[in-house]
Design an enzyme around this catalytic site. Structure first.
Site, PDB file in Angstrom:
ATOM      1  N   ARG A 194       0.918  -1.342  -0.118  1.00 11.37           N
ATOM      2  CA  ARG A 194       0.117  -0.021  -0.047  1.00 11.37           C
ATOM      3  C   ARG A 194       0.823   1.377  -0.090  1.00 11.37           C
ATOM      4  O   ARG A 194       0.515   2.309   0.689  1.00 11.37           O
ATOM      5  CB  ARG A 194      -1.023  -0.031   1.246  1.00 11.37           C
ATOM      6  CG  ARG A 194      -2.184  -1.039   1.245  1.00 11.37           C
ATOM      7  CD  ARG A 194      -3.214  -0.839   0.454  1.00 11.37           C
ATOM      8  NE  ARG A 194      -4.210  -1.896   0.609  1.00 11.37           N
ATOM      9  CZ  ARG A 194      -5.248  -1.587   0.972  1.00 11.37           C
ATOM     10  NH1 ARG A 194      -5.613  -0.586   1.683  1.00 11.37           N
ATOM     11  NH2 ARG A 194      -6.564  -2.570   1.436  1.00 11.37           N
ATOM     12  N   TYR A 248     -14.801 -11.444   0.568  1.00  8.30           N
ATOM     13  CA  TYR A 248     -15.496 -10.359   0.543  1.00  8.30           C
ATOM     14  C   TYR A 248     -16.611 -10.642  -0.467  1.00  8.30           C
ATOM     15  O   TYR A 248     -17.878  -9.968  -0.214  1.00  8.30           O
ATOM     16  CB  TYR A 248     -14.693  -9.331  -0.372  1.00  8.30           C
ATOM     17  CG  TYR A 248     -13.571  -9.009   0.702  1.00  8.30           C
ATOM     18  CD1 TYR A 248     -13.926  -7.756   1.398  1.00  8.30           C
ATOM     19  CD2 TYR A 248     -12.161  -9.160   0.371  1.00  8.30           C
ATOM     20  CE1 TYR A 248     -12.846  -7.168   2.093  1.00  8.30           C
ATOM     21  CE2 TYR A 248     -11.375  -8.801   1.164  1.00  8.30           C
ATOM     22  CZ  TYR A 248     -11.641  -7.876   2.100  1.00  8.30           C
ATOM     23  OH  TYR A 248     -10.666  -7.175   2.813  1.00  8.30           O
ATOM     24  N   ARG A 285      -3.484   6.626   1.217  1.00  8.29           N
ATOM     25  CA  ARG A 285      -4.090   7.746   2.040  1.00  8.29           C
ATOM     26  C   ARG A 285      -3.093   8.713   2.911  1.00  8.29           C
ATOM     27  O   ARG A 285      -3.381   9.654   3.262  1.00  8.29           O
ATOM     28  CB  ARG A 285      -5.263   7.560   2.894  1.00  8.29           C
ATOM     29  CG  ARG A 285      -6.224   7.379   1.977  1.00  8.29           C
ATOM     30  CD  ARG A 285      -7.551   6.665   2.466  1.00  8.29           C
ATOM     31  NE  ARG A 285      -7.048   5.255   2.816  1.00  8.29           N
ATOM     32  CZ  ARG A 285      -7.920   4.446   3.508  1.00  8.29           C
ATOM     33  NH1 ARG A 285      -8.972   5.120   4.008  1.00  8.29           N
ATOM     34  NH2 ARG A 285      -7.301   3.442   3.784  1.00  8.29           N
ATOM     35  N   ASP A 297      -6.874  -2.594  -7.154  1.00  8.62           N
ATOM     36  CA  ASP A 297      -7.505  -3.251  -5.802  1.00  8.62           C
ATOM     37  C   ASP A 297      -7.618  -4.674  -6.371  1.00  8.62           C
ATOM     38  O   ASP A 297      -7.642  -5.167  -7.305  1.00  8.62           O
ATOM     39  CB  ASP A 297      -8.702  -2.430  -5.437  1.00  8.62           C
ATOM     40  CG  ASP A 297      -9.007  -2.983  -3.887  1.00  8.62           C
ATOM     41  OD1 ASP A 297      -8.533  -2.321  -2.976  1.00  8.62           O
ATOM     42  OD2 ASP A 297      -9.800  -3.894  -3.645  1.00  8.62           O
ATOM     43  N   ARG A 350      -6.811  11.979  -5.714  1.00  8.37           N
ATOM     44  CA  ARG A 350      -8.006  11.225  -5.333  1.00  8.37           C
ATOM     45  C   ARG A 350      -9.420  12.069  -5.344  1.00  8.37           C
ATOM     46  O   ARG A 350     -10.497  11.791  -5.945  1.00  8.37           O
ATOM     47  CB  ARG A 350      -8.180  10.259  -4.152  1.00  8.37           C
ATOM     48  CG  ARG A 350      -9.281   9.572  -3.618  1.00  8.37           C
ATOM     49  CD  ARG A 350      -8.813   8.781  -2.525  1.00  8.37           C
ATOM     50  NE  ARG A 350      -9.722   8.149  -1.851  1.00  8.37           N
ATOM     51  CZ  ARG A 350     -10.766   8.434  -1.094  1.00  8.37           C
ATOM     52  NH1 ARG A 350     -10.839   9.732  -0.780  1.00  8.37           N
ATOM     53  NH2 ARG A 350     -11.847   7.814  -0.480  1.00  8.37           N
TER      54      ARG A 350
HETATM   55  O1  CP3 Z   1       0.107  -1.556  -2.460  1.00  7.06           O
HETATM   56  C1  CP3 Z   1      -0.058  -0.686  -3.345  1.00  7.06           C
HETATM   57  O2  CP3 Z   1       0.055   0.510  -3.160  1.00  7.06           O
HETATM   58  C2  CP3 Z   1      -1.105  -1.002  -4.561  1.00  7.06           C
HETATM   59  C3  CP3 Z   1      -2.642  -0.778  -4.197  1.00  7.06           C
HETATM   60  C4  CP3 Z   1      -3.441  -1.702  -3.658  1.00  7.06           C
HETATM   61  C5  CP3 Z   1      -4.733  -1.474  -2.997  1.00  7.06           C
HETATM   62  N1  CP3 Z   1      -5.296  -2.281  -2.430  1.00  7.06           N
HETATM   63  C6  CP3 Z   1      -5.138   0.172  -3.043  1.00  7.06           C
HETATM   64  C7  CP3 Z   1      -6.205   0.678  -2.170  1.00  7.06           C
HETATM   65  C8  CP3 Z   1      -3.143  -2.956  -3.188  1.00  7.06           C
HETATM   66  C9  CP3 Z   1      -2.090  -3.963  -3.462  1.00  7.06           C
HETATM   67  C10 CP3 Z   1      -4.484  -3.396  -2.515  1.00  7.06           C
HETATM   68  C11 CP3 Z   1      -4.717  -4.806  -1.893  1.00  7.06           C
HETATM   69  C12 CP3 Z   1      -5.901  -4.934  -1.314  1.00  7.06           C
HETATM   70  N2  CP3 Z   1      -7.368  -4.458  -1.390  1.00  7.06           N
HETATM   71  C13 CP3 Z   1      -6.132  -6.170  -0.146  1.00  7.06           C
HETATM   72  C14 CP3 Z   1      -5.094  -6.817   0.218  1.00  7.06           C
HETATM   73  C15 CP3 Z   1      -4.066  -6.459   1.039  1.00  7.06           C
HETATM   74  C16 CP3 Z   1      -4.245  -6.033   2.217  1.00  7.06           C
HETATM   75  O3  CP3 Z   1      -4.285  -4.656   2.429  1.00  7.06           O
HETATM   76  O4  CP3 Z   1      -4.742  -6.921   2.981  1.00  7.06           O
HETATM   77  C17 CP3 Z   1      -7.606  -6.125   0.457  1.00  7.06           C
HETATM   78  C18 CP3 Z   1      -7.895  -6.765   1.517  1.00  7.06           C
HETATM   79  C19 CP3 Z   1      -8.053  -5.154  -0.565  1.00  7.06           C
HETATM   80  C20 CP3 Z   1      -9.453  -4.686  -0.351  1.00  7.06           C
HETATM   81  C21 CP3 Z   1      -9.664  -3.125   0.286  1.00  7.06           C
HETATM   82  N3  CP3 Z   1      -9.380  -2.264  -0.540  1.00  7.06           N
HETATM   83  C22 CP3 Z   1     -10.146  -2.874   1.336  1.00  7.06           C
HETATM   84  C23 CP3 Z   1     -10.444  -3.592   2.579  1.00  7.06           C
HETATM   85  C24 CP3 Z   1     -10.259  -1.432   1.247  1.00  7.06           C
HETATM   86  C25 CP3 Z   1     -10.803  -0.341   2.338  1.00  7.06           C
HETATM   87  C26 CP3 Z   1      -9.996  -0.268   3.491  1.00  7.06           C
HETATM   88  C27 CP3 Z   1      -8.920   0.686   3.248  1.00  7.06           C
HETATM   89  O5  CP3 Z   1      -7.682   0.507   3.439  1.00  7.06           O
HETATM   90  O6  CP3 Z   1      -9.157   1.793   2.438  1.00  7.06           O
HETATM   91  C28 CP3 Z   1      -9.918  -0.786   0.077  1.00  7.06           C
HETATM   92  C29 CP3 Z   1      -9.644   0.429  -0.788  1.00  7.06           C
HETATM   93  C30 CP3 Z   1      -8.358   0.690  -1.022  1.00  7.06           C
HETATM   94  N4  CP3 Z   1      -7.429  -0.151  -1.766  1.00  7.06           N
HETATM   95  C31 CP3 Z   1      -7.537   2.025  -0.789  1.00  7.06           C
HETATM   96  C32 CP3 Z   1      -6.189   1.912  -1.459  1.00  7.06           C
HETATM   97  C33 CP3 Z   1      -5.301   2.949  -1.433  1.00  7.06           C
HETATM   98  C34 CP3 Z   1      -7.874   3.233   0.035  1.00  7.06           C
HETATM   99  C35 CP3 Z   1      -9.080   3.613  -0.650  1.00  7.06           C
HETATM  100  C36 CP3 Z   1      -9.028   5.187  -0.392  1.00  7.06           C
HETATM  101  O7  CP3 Z   1      -8.557   6.009  -1.423  1.00  7.06           O
HETATM  102  O8  CP3 Z   1     -10.108   5.575   0.191  1.00  7.06           O
END
Ligand code: CP3
Length: 364
Positions: free
Chosen positions: A28, A160, A32, A78, A41
């Site tokens: 990640r 999910y 944010r 994602d 964003r």
């Molecule tokens: O690593 C990186 O920089 C690449 C981007 C990336 C995102 N999600 C962007 C994202 C990667 C590799 C993921 C993987 C992901 N997404 C996983 C597996 C890795 C982990 O963290 O366990 C999972 C379970 C998800 C599902 C997901 N996406 C959730 C549960 C959420 C909401 C919770 C949160 O952290 O906000 C997301 C949204 C998400 N995916 C964001 C980002 C940057 C935040 C969204 C926002 O900008 O509000």
């Protein structure tokens, strides 16, 4: 191609070849905690608006690389793009996390599920991969750092898809496991085919390594993890293109909470295993006995501590792995949204400088 990557430390560490220092990237790393991410964003209107537009996805993928000398880029996307492409209707409510409008609850829902056509439904992802590769490459054809593609594991996606969003205890999907195991196996089989096709499309578009996130593997009981998560991750790996344009494509598998199954995870054909912060790297290295590289595993919360503490914790991880090939430094899970960006700079600097000093001390 590999020859044109100016910094290939990450790819060499995945092959367990010697490197001048330990490569580092962060799960990640675009997100944010970076004010520039929040600005992009806001321009995109929403997280999905960002992820579904290859220009924005390229911009935010590069943001952490402009700030820090990271050794790899990861595609901005994602894991939930696949169930979205399957028609489950993904949305993100502000501050609520992901939601599916059509979760899988009945046998009829599951019988309707099918592998999506990646080239028509997920071309925004493969287009982003192509654009990011181009943006990482200078006018002389030299690429700064390699690009990682990724997907969720079949099990983590199923969590999910059945729950309809995040969950504290996964009671719906785990009840399905015990009550209707055949339903869950059907979902997992379709997910495995979809994940393999999706990762192969990313590889063809230019991803130079791929990572499978099994974020919720650790929610499963002994025996169930092997049958409902690991077996399907292995099925994905067996279907992957392992070579593209003459270069090997390494696979990284990360199972959060999977430390007790390390030997089994290391035996499914991946080149590297990602570890969360509960695992001691010295013991992990003994347990995998040189069969895979290891990635990890700083507790993301350490980044809230003062710089001197961050640097000490980084050194302790590098010392526990030891001055040996096959380590990629990372966090034990994704970076937390309130992390101070300047603390990430301290972490990256300590990984590079301390690991370099360990290599030099061993040569002297
Ligand atoms: O690593 C990186 O920089 C690449 C981007 C990336 C995102 N999600 C962007 C994202 C990667 C590799 C993921 C993987 C992901 N997404 C996983 C597996 C890795 C982990 O963290 O366990 C999972 C379970 C998800 C599902 C997901 N996406 C959730 C549960 C959420 C909401 C919770 C949160 O952290 O906000 C997301 C949204 C998400 N995916 C964001 C980002 C940057 C935040 C969204 C926002 O900008 O509000």
């Amino acid at each position: 191609m590999l020859q044109s990557v100016s910094n290939d430390t990450f790819l060499r560490a995945l092959k367990r070849e010697p490197t001048d220092y330990t490569p580092v990237w962060l799960m990640r790393q675009a997100g944010r905690y970076l004010p520039e991410y929040n600005q992009t964003r806001a321009r995109a209107g929403s997280f999905l608006g960002l992820a579904k537009n290859p220009d924005y996805a390229t911009e935010v993928t590069l943001q952490p690389l402009e700030r820090y000398p990271l050794d790899a880029a990861i595609l901005f996307s994602d894991i939930l793009t696949i169930p979205d492409a399957m028609g489950l209707g993904l949305s993100f409510e502000a501050g609520e996390g992901p939601r599916f409008a059509h979760p899988l609850r009945t046998e009829a829902d599951i019988m309707r599920l099918a592998v999506p056509a990646i080239d028509s439904t997920l071309s925004y992802v493969t287009d982003a991969v192509t654009q990011i590769r181009r943006a990482l490459t200078n006018a002389n054809g030299v690429q700064r750092v390699p690009l990682i593609g990724f997907s969720g594991s079949p099990w983590t996606l199923a969590c999910y898809m059945v729950e309809g969003g995040g969950s504290d205890n996964f009671s719906r999907v785990k009840t399905m496991l015990y009550q209707h195991p055949a339903w869950l196996h059907r979902i997992l089989e379709i997910n495995a085919q979809a994940v393999a096709a999706y990762l192969n499309a990313q590889i063809e578009a230019g991803a130079q390594a791929v990572m499978i996130f099994d974020t919720w593997g650790g929610a499963l009981a002994e025996g169930k993890f092997q049958r409902f998560s690991l077996a399907y991750t292995q099925a994905v790996i067996q279907q992957l293109k392992r070579e593209h344009n003459g270069e090997q494509i390494p696979v990284i598998v990360f199972t959060k909470g999977g430390g007790q199954w390390l030997e089994e995870i290391a035996a499914i054909g991946a080149q590297a295993v990602g570890l969360d912060w509960t695992v001691d790297l010295a013991r992990a290295r003994e347990r995998v006995a040189g069969r895979v590289a290891l990635q990890g595993n700083l507790d993301p919360t350490v980044l809230f501590a003062p710089p001197a503490t961050i640097r000490a914790e980084v050194r302790s991880i590098l010392d526990s792995y030891g001055n040996q090939p096959g380590h990629i430094f990372n966090l034990g899970h994704g970076i937390l949204p309130l992390t101070p960006p300047e603390h990430v700079a301290e972490m990256v600097d300590e990984v590079h400088s301390y690991s370099r000093s360990l290599r030099l001390a061993a040569k002297a």
